[in-house]
Design a protein around this motif. Structure first.
Motif, mmCIF file in Angstrom:
data_model
loop_
_atom_site.group_PDB
_atom_site.id
_atom_site.type_symbol
_atom_site.label_atom_id
_atom_site.label_comp_id
_atom_site.label_asym_id
_atom_site.label_seq_id
_atom_site.Cartn_x
_atom_site.Cartn_y
_atom_site.Cartn_z
ATOM 1 N N CYS A 149 0.853 -1.178 0.000
ATOM 2 C CA CYS A 149 0.000 0.000 0.000
ATOM 3 C C CYS A 149 0.890 1.229 0.000
ATOM 4 O O CYS A 149 2.072 1.160 0.351
ATOM 5 C CB CYS A 149 -0.954 0.016 1.192
ATOM 6 N N PRO A 169 -3.332 -0.271 -3.125
ATOM 7 C CA PRO A 169 -4.168 0.699 -2.433
ATOM 8 C C PRO A 169 -3.416 2.005 -2.173
ATOM 9 O O PRO A 169 -2.275 1.991 -1.707
ATOM 10 C CB PRO A 169 -4.532 -0.016 -1.133
ATOM 11 N N ASP A 199 -8.109 0.111 -4.137
ATOM 12 C CA ASP A 199 -8.711 0.934 -3.098
ATOM 13 C C ASP A 199 -8.040 2.302 -3.093
ATOM 14 O O ASP A 199 -6.812 2.418 -3.284
ATOM 15 C CB ASP A 199 -8.546 0.275 -1.732
ATOM 16 N N TYR A 200 -8.847 3.335 -2.860
ATOM 17 C CA TYR A 200 -8.345 4.708 -2.954
ATOM 18 C C TYR A 200 -9.009 5.565 -1.894
ATOM 19 O O TYR A 200 -10.219 5.492 -1.687
ATOM 20 C CB TYR A 200 -8.642 5.272 -4.338
ATOM 21 N N TRP A 237 -4.501 3.870 7.512
ATOM 22 C CA TRP A 237 -4.278 3.237 6.209
ATOM 23 C C TRP A 237 -3.329 2.056 6.336
ATOM 24 O O TRP A 237 -3.588 0.970 5.807
ATOM 25 C CB TRP A 237 -3.723 4.286 5.255
ATOM 26 N N TYR A 241 -4.129 -2.027 5.617
ATOM 27 C CA TYR A 241 -3.546 -2.762 4.492
ATOM 28 C C TYR A 241 -2.275 -3.545 4.831
ATOM 29 O O TYR A 241 -1.852 -4.395 4.052
ATOM 30 C CB TYR A 241 -3.319 -1.819 3.309
#
Length: 246
Positions: A149, A169, A199-200, A237, A241
């Motif tokens: 990520c 991501p 994913d964003y 975040w 991830y």
């Protein structure tokens, strides 16, 4: 690039990590997780700035990771006194610095460090600040398999091709006022990244300016709240991830 790349505020605190070596580069290392790592590509103030090391300590503790800040700038250190000295900031030639540390020159060392870290850990994240933004986006490119990520705060020098090639991501920490992550580039990110099948998260910080997440004024409530929220967003975040949880 602009003067806000070379100004800001020094933070109080004592980093708790150590200095080691990654891919032949001097590196600030903090944390002790043997399975999860985070690579930081710092802004122009580099691996020795207390602010960057304190952020690394937070990520290590709060995201349960071993965190690395390598010296990607060939030993060139910009003294933290320039942050609060307008005359020194005025005298500093930012574009000459960028020329000495352009993508072609620094990219190989950044990839080498990421490859060495990847060889040692099951999960790896990366975050880049200002100048480091383009670097972590390149690491996050499709097919590289170097990181799981990526996050970036007020990234500089981003090419659209680096954005559309993202393969993991991605989180963007975006202040309202940013001469590098322009309104046009923000729109491009928000239109194109959702098309990539990853994913964003786009974290928007009204009233704040380029550099706030690493050099914001901790005595100013708006900036302090912003830099804390930016830190917490990155931690969340990485938890999601790299550990599979928020």
């Amino acid at each position: 690039m602009s003067s806000c790349c070379k100004t800001g505020f020094k933070w109080d605190g004592k980093p708790v990590g150590t200095e080691s070596t990654i891919a032949g580069l001097k590196t600030y290392t903090t944390g002790s997780n043997e399975n999860v790592a985070i690579l930081i590509v710092a802004d122009i103030f580099g691996w020795t700035l207390t602010n960057a090391r304190l952020l690394a300590d937070h990520y290590a503790k709060e995201a349960d990771a071993t965190v690395y800040i390598p010296d990607f700038y060939d030993g060139e250190v910009i003294g933290p006194e320039m942050l609060e000295d307008p005359e020194k900031a005025k005298e500093f030639d930012l574009m000459a610095w960028v020329g000495r540390h352009n993508k072609e020159i620094r990219g190989p060392a950044i990839f080498a460090a990421a490859k060495e870290i990847r060889s040692k850990y099951k999960k790896v994240g990366a975050i880049g600040f200002c100048y480091g933004g383009w670097a972590v986006f390149q690491l996050a490119g499709k097919g590289n398999n170097l990181i799981d990520c990526v996050s970036t705060a007020h990234p500089s020098l981003l090419d659209k091709s680096e954005i559309t090639n993202l393969g993991v991501p991605t989180q963007i920490i975006a202040p309202e006022n940013d001469f590098t992550l322009t309104p046009e580039l923000k729109t491009f990110c928000n239109e194109e990244i959702p098309k990539l099948g990853i994913d964003y998260a786009y974290e928007y910080f009204p009233g704040l300016t380029h550099g706030f997440a690493t050099r914001g004024d901790p005595t100013n409530k708006l900036q302090k709240d912003g830099l804390e929220r930016a830190k917490n967003a990155a931690v969340s975040w990485f938890l999601q991830y790299l550990h599979g949880t928020k």
